[in-house]
Motif scaffolding. Sequence first.
Motif, short mmCIF file in Angstrom:
data_model
loop_
_atom_site.label_atom_id
_atom_site.label_comp_id
_atom_site.label_asym_id
_atom_site.label_seq_id
_atom_site.Cartn_x
_atom_site.Cartn_y
_atom_site.Cartn_z
N ALA A 1 -2.62 7.28 13.69
CA ALA A 1 -2.80 8.26 12.61
C ALA A 1 -1.55 8.35 11.74
CB ALA A 1 -3.14 9.63 13.20
N GLU A 2 -0.38 8.34 12.38
CA GLU A 2 0.87 8.42 11.63
C GLU A 2 1.06 7.17 10.76
OE1 GLU A 2 4.47 9.86 10.21
OE2 GLU A 2 2.85 10.85 11.29
N LYS A 3 0.70 6.02 11.32
CA LYS A 3 0.82 4.78 10.55
C LYS A 3 -0.13 4.79 9.35
CE LYS A 3 0.55 -0.25 11.05
NZ LYS A 3 0.28 -1.37 11.98
N ALA A 4 -1.36 5.27 9.57
CA ALA A 4 -2.32 5.34 8.47
C ALA A 4 -1.85 6.31 7.39
CB ALA A 4 -3.69 5.77 9.00
N ALA B 1 -1.01 5.38 3.57
CA ALA B 1 -1.69 6.05 2.46
C ALA B 1 -0.68 6.63 1.47
CB ALA B 1 -2.60 7.16 2.99
N GLU B 2 0.40 7.22 2.00
CA GLU B 2 1.43 7.78 1.12
C GLU B 2 2.11 6.68 0.31
OE1 GLU B 2 4.10 10.02 3.49
OE2 GLU B 2 2.74 11.74 3.71
N ALA B 3 2.42 5.57 0.98
CA ALA B 3 3.06 4.46 0.27
C ALA B 3 2.14 3.90 -0.81
CB ALA B 3 3.44 3.37 1.27
N LYS B 4 0.86 3.81 -0.49
CA LYS B 4 -0.09 3.29 -1.48
C LYS B 4 -0.21 4.24 -2.67
CE LYS B 4 -4.83 1.58 -1.86
NZ LYS B 4 -6.12 1.37 -1.14
N ALA B 5 -0.28 5.56 -2.37
CA ALA B 5 -0.38 6.54 -3.45
C ALA B 5 0.87 6.52 -4.33
CB ALA B 5 -0.60 7.93 -2.87
N LYS B 6 2.04 6.38 -3.69
CA LYS B 6 3.29 6.33 -4.45
C LYS B 6 3.33 5.09 -5.34
CE LYS B 6 8.31 6.51 -3.90
NZ LYS B 6 9.43 6.55 -2.92
N ALA B 7 2.92 3.95 -4.78
CA ALA B 7 2.92 2.72 -5.57
C ALA B 7 1.96 2.82 -6.75
CB ALA B 7 2.54 1.54 -4.67
N GLU B 8 0.80 3.45 -6.51
CA GLU B 8 -0.17 3.61 -7.59
C GLU B 8 0.37 4.53 -8.68
OE1 GLU B 8 -3.78 3.16 -9.68
OE2 GLU B 8 -2.79 2.01 -8.09
N GLN B 9 1.04 5.61 -8.26
CA GLN B 9 1.62 6.52 -9.23
C GLN B 9 2.71 5.84 -10.06
OE1 GLN B 9 0.44 9.61 -9.74
NE2 GLN B 9 1.82 9.84 -11.47
N GLU B 10 3.54 5.05 -9.39
CA GLU B 10 4.59 4.32 -10.10
C GLU B 10 3.98 3.32 -11.08
OE1 GLU B 10 6.93 2.63 -7.03
OE2 GLU B 10 8.06 4.48 -6.62
N ARG B 11 2.87 2.70 -10.67
CA ARG B 11 2.22 1.75 -11.56
C ARG B 11 1.69 2.46 -12.80
NH1 ARG B 11 -2.67 0.13 -12.91
NH2 ARG B 11 -3.65 1.66 -11.53
N LEU B 12 1.07 3.65 -12.59
CA LEU B 12 0.55 4.40 -13.73
C LEU B 12 1.66 4.85 -14.66
CD1 LEU B 12 -2.19 6.56 -11.94
CD2 LEU B 12 -2.54 4.57 -13.42
N GLU B 13 2.78 5.30 -14.04
CA GLU B 13 3.93 5.71 -14.86
C GLU B 13 4.47 4.55 -15.69
OE1 GLU B 13 5.52 8.59 -15.42
OE2 GLU B 13 3.92 9.65 -14.37
#
Length: 307
Positions: free
Chosen positions: A116-119, A123-135
């Motif tokens: 669960a911690e790994k997932a 998920a946080e890393a993916k969300a951060k990468a997506e946000q950085e891409r949008l920015e």
Amino acid sequence: MSHTAHIPSHRKPRRSASKLALRAGVAGGVLGTIAVAGAAGPANAEPVTETIEMPTLGSLDTAGLASAVAASAEASQQEALDQSLESQENAALQKAAKEAKKAKAEADRKAEAERAEKARAEAEAKAKAEQERLEAEARASRDRERTQLRTTSASDNSSSGSNTSDSGSTGSSDSGSSTGSSNTETQAPSGTAAAIVAFARAQIGDAYVMGGTGPNSWDCSGLVQAAYASAGIDLPRISGDQSSRGTSVSLSNLQPGDVLYWGSRSGSYHVAIYVGGGKYVGAQNPSTGVVERSLDWDTPSGAVRIL
């Protein structure tokens, strides 16, 4: 009454039939052996007068019984010991099985927690990468729009320079009209709009942090939300929801306190606050932080009026 009734009997107690038979057999065998031996001897042999003492049957029975009882007691003790050892072994096996089951359950729980911690981290890393891409895409889009605007502005200035031979009355009329428009744009805000503008300008120089809501770091929608909250107005947290509020207004009819947005109205990726004089205040990006810029530095896609 008989005259012999009071005389006790002198007869010995009657032995059991089995004991009498056994003793008679032993005695018979011994006497038979002696008789055979006598018959086989010389005719003039003297008669045997030696007395042979026979062992008593009672002593033989007692020794055998004691041996049998001892053997039975030893067998019972051994059986009890075997049962005790078997019971201890069963208890040990049950305890070991219980401990093994508990250890397996604990290992499964830890493994599930780690998964669960790994997932969550993924998920946080993916969300951060997506946000950085949008920015990054938003910055690139604003850079393209700025470049296009500057190119258009340079072309307009060139066209304006070629028309400097126009009549003085026309030039005077245009100058007066332009001055009037400038005075309208620089008019100081009042009331609720003044409070919103003052709050936004007070944050100029603060850092830009994704998800920041103050007091010293902001993202674009966090700053807009806080500015309106300072005037007692609640706005949603997300830029797309903020630009969906109020009524749409054109960029040529802006008033201080209007919310500017970039992108589509319901799907905007950036927002800022119009402060009058053709300028806005917004939390731009990590490299600039909260700044005040003119509309032509990064022309917004539209605006909404919430006041």
